[in-house]
Write an enzyme that holds these catalytic residues in place. Sequence first.
Site, PDB file in Angstrom:
ATOM      1  N   GLY A  12       0.820  -1.216   0.000  1.00 21.68           N
ATOM      2  CA  GLY A  12       0.000   0.000   0.000  1.00 21.68           C
ATOM      3  C   GLY A  12       0.854   1.267   0.000  1.00 21.68           C
ATOM      4  N   VAL A  14       1.260   3.683   2.338  1.00 16.61           N
ATOM      5  CA  VAL A  14       2.085   3.853   3.546  1.00 16.61           C
ATOM      6  C   VAL A  14       3.122   2.730   3.633  1.00 16.61           C
ATOM      7  CG1 VAL A  14       2.049   4.005   6.073  1.00 16.61           C
ATOM      8  CG2 VAL A  14       0.267   5.120   4.740  1.00 16.61           C
ATOM      9  N   ARG A  40      -4.463 -10.765  -3.004  1.00 13.95           N
ATOM     10  CA  ARG A  40      -4.382 -10.144  -4.343  1.00 13.95           C
ATOM     11  C   ARG A  40      -2.956  -9.660  -4.653  1.00 13.95           C
ATOM     12  NH1 ARG A  40      -5.882  -5.017  -4.816  1.00 13.95           N
ATOM     13  NH2 ARG A  40      -6.859  -5.211  -2.777  1.00 13.95           N
ATOM     14  N   SER A  41      -2.239  -9.155  -3.647  1.00 11.59           N
ATOM     15  CA  SER A  41      -0.889  -8.613  -3.878  1.00 11.59           C
ATOM     16  C   SER A  41       0.210  -9.616  -3.538  1.00 11.59           C
ATOM     17  CB  SER A  41      -0.679  -7.362  -3.010  1.00 11.59           C
ATOM     18  OG  SER A  41      -1.645  -6.401  -3.293  1.00 11.59           O
ATOM     19  N   ARG A 100      -7.039   2.892  18.621  1.00 15.25           N
ATOM     20  CA  ARG A 100      -6.387   4.065  19.233  1.00 15.25           C
ATOM     21  C   ARG A 100      -6.994   4.465  20.573  1.00 15.25           C
ATOM     22  NH1 ARG A 100      -6.395   7.036  13.543  1.00 15.25           N
ATOM     23  NH2 ARG A 100      -4.440   6.216  12.714  1.00 15.25           N
ATOM     24  N   CYS A 130      -2.569  10.880  11.630  1.00 21.29           N
ATOM     25  CA  CYS A 130      -1.495  11.756  11.139  1.00 21.29           C
ATOM     26  C   CYS A 130      -1.698  13.226  11.507  1.00 21.29           C
ATOM     27  CB  CYS A 130      -1.329  11.612   9.632  1.00 21.29           C
ATOM     28  SG  CYS A 130      -2.864  11.722   8.714  1.00 21.29           S
ATOM     29  N   GLY A 161      -3.675  12.284   2.748  1.00 19.75           N
ATOM     30  CA  GLY A 161      -4.352  11.754   3.936  1.00 19.75           C
ATOM     31  C   GLY A 161      -5.506  10.850   3.527  1.00 19.75           C
ATOM     32  N   ARG A 253      -9.116  20.582   4.551  1.00 20.04           N
ATOM     33  CA  ARG A 253      -8.294  19.967   3.498  1.00 20.04           C
ATOM     34  C   ARG A 253      -7.831  21.065   2.540  1.00 20.04           C
ATOM     35  NH1 ARG A 253      -6.786  14.725   4.056  1.00 20.04           N
ATOM     36  NH2 ARG A 253      -8.937  14.122   4.481  1.00 20.04           N
ATOM     37  N   HIS A 260       0.892  17.503   6.211  1.00 22.01           N
ATOM     38  CA  HIS A 260      -0.160  18.202   6.952  1.00 22.01           C
ATOM     39  C   HIS A 260       0.471  19.380   7.706  1.00 22.01           C
ATOM     40  CE1 HIS A 260      -2.909  15.145   5.918  1.00 22.01           C
ATOM     41  NE2 HIS A 260      -3.154  14.608   7.091  1.00 22.01           N
ATOM     42  N   ASN A 333       2.744  13.747   6.416  1.00 22.19           N
ATOM     43  CA  ASN A 333       1.714  12.864   6.980  1.00 22.19           C
ATOM     44  C   ASN A 333       1.927  11.396   6.643  1.00 22.19           C
ATOM     45  OD1 ASN A 333       0.921  14.234   4.406  1.00 22.19           O
ATOM     46  ND2 ASN A 333      -0.701  12.713   4.400  1.00 22.19           N
TER      47      ASN A 333
HETATM   48  C1  2RA Z   1      -6.591  12.389   6.679  1.00 31.73           C
HETATM   49  N1  2RA Z   1      -5.884  12.023   8.933  1.00 31.73           N
HETATM   50  O1  2RA Z   1      -5.720  13.259   6.548  1.00 31.73           O
HETATM   51  C2  2RA Z   1      -6.530  11.432   7.789  1.00 31.73           C
HETATM   52  C3  2RA Z   1      -5.857  10.183   7.336  1.00 31.73           C
HETATM   53  N2  2RA Z   1      -5.569   9.296   8.373  1.00 31.73           N
HETATM   54  O2  2RA Z   1      -7.530  12.252   5.900  1.00 31.73           O
END
Ligand code: 2RA
Length: 353
Positions: A12, A14, A40-41, A100, A130, A161, A253, A260, A333
């Site tokens: 993936g 990350v 699949r991978s 978490r 993040c 993100g 965003r 970030h 991030n």
């Molecule tokens: C974002 N923090 O930036 C979330 C992703 N984990 O969308």
Amino acid sequence: NGPVLALVGATGAVGGVMIDIINGRESVPWGEIRLIASPRSAGKKLTVRGAELTVLALAPEVFDGVDVAMFDVPDAVSAEWAPIAAARGAIAVDNSGAFRMDPEVPLVVPEVNADAIAVRPKGIIANPNCTTLSMMAALGALHREFGLRELVVASYQAASGAGQEGIDRLHAEIEAVAGKQLGARAGDVREALEAAGLSVEDTPFTAPLAMNVVPWAGSLRDGGWSSEELKVRNESRKILGIPDLKVSATCVRVPVVTTHSLAVHAVFGSEVTVERAHEIFAAQPSIVLVDDPAKGSFPTPSDVVGGDPTYVGRVRQALDFPTALDFFVCGDNLRKGAALNTYEIAEELAVRG
Ligand code: 2RA
């Protein structure tokens, strides 16, 4: 021979950054590294520290003999598989949101609360979101000296993100608006995107992101808050060990691919000065202070992306609040915000045996 490390989600976005980080380390403590992904991978070959490794399909047996298993997969996959890895004897370090806020799972940023990794009744350690992580090194350092009481933040979150889908969407939107004289009439960016086949029905960002800012990240929660804003509040309290910390966050965003940023207003229990804050930031190895506005010197995402540290600038003593500091932080991030912090937890486990 050293301990065995597994990376679940190796193929993936990350996971790829994680492999870059492992490859970039001068030395690693691991006797063996196993790459794991969905069936699949499986079978793909990836080079880790000069060796070509075949990606294994996720199955209970792949965790046999594993000491530390890092998970960079969606919440549902972690929720199912991290306990399986733990039952097979591995310590799972999970970068999803699944555990978490579980009181039996420590939420760790090594330079802030490394000792929390020692108490892990479920055999699982969680990596923060993040957005929270991007400001934690700076806040942890200030909290140790001044005692944090209140936090008001606005985030400026990058498209990545939202994963590869977010990166692809931002690139496609920028291509659709490039060279056009847009931005002087309400709705013209949206229309240009629609004309290019980029319906806002299909975006992970709810609204156009190119030439825009979008005051939304995550999903809707009670009272009009977004899930991302609640994560910032709850995770900050848990990592810093301040259950009654007053937090208010607005998550936004912005049209940045990766890194970030946050504008932070932090209120402390004692008077603060910019000079002392500068000294504290300068003394923290994971922070780079970029703070000379007279020379146009402050952190911006496009200048720091790809780096490991947290970049801090615009440090000001709040004029009307003698115990408050305002500052701006930027953090990659995908690195400190995800793969790097997860790997640092794994390394800390290896160091502590
Ligand atoms: C974002 N923090 O930036 C979330 C992703 N984990 O969308």
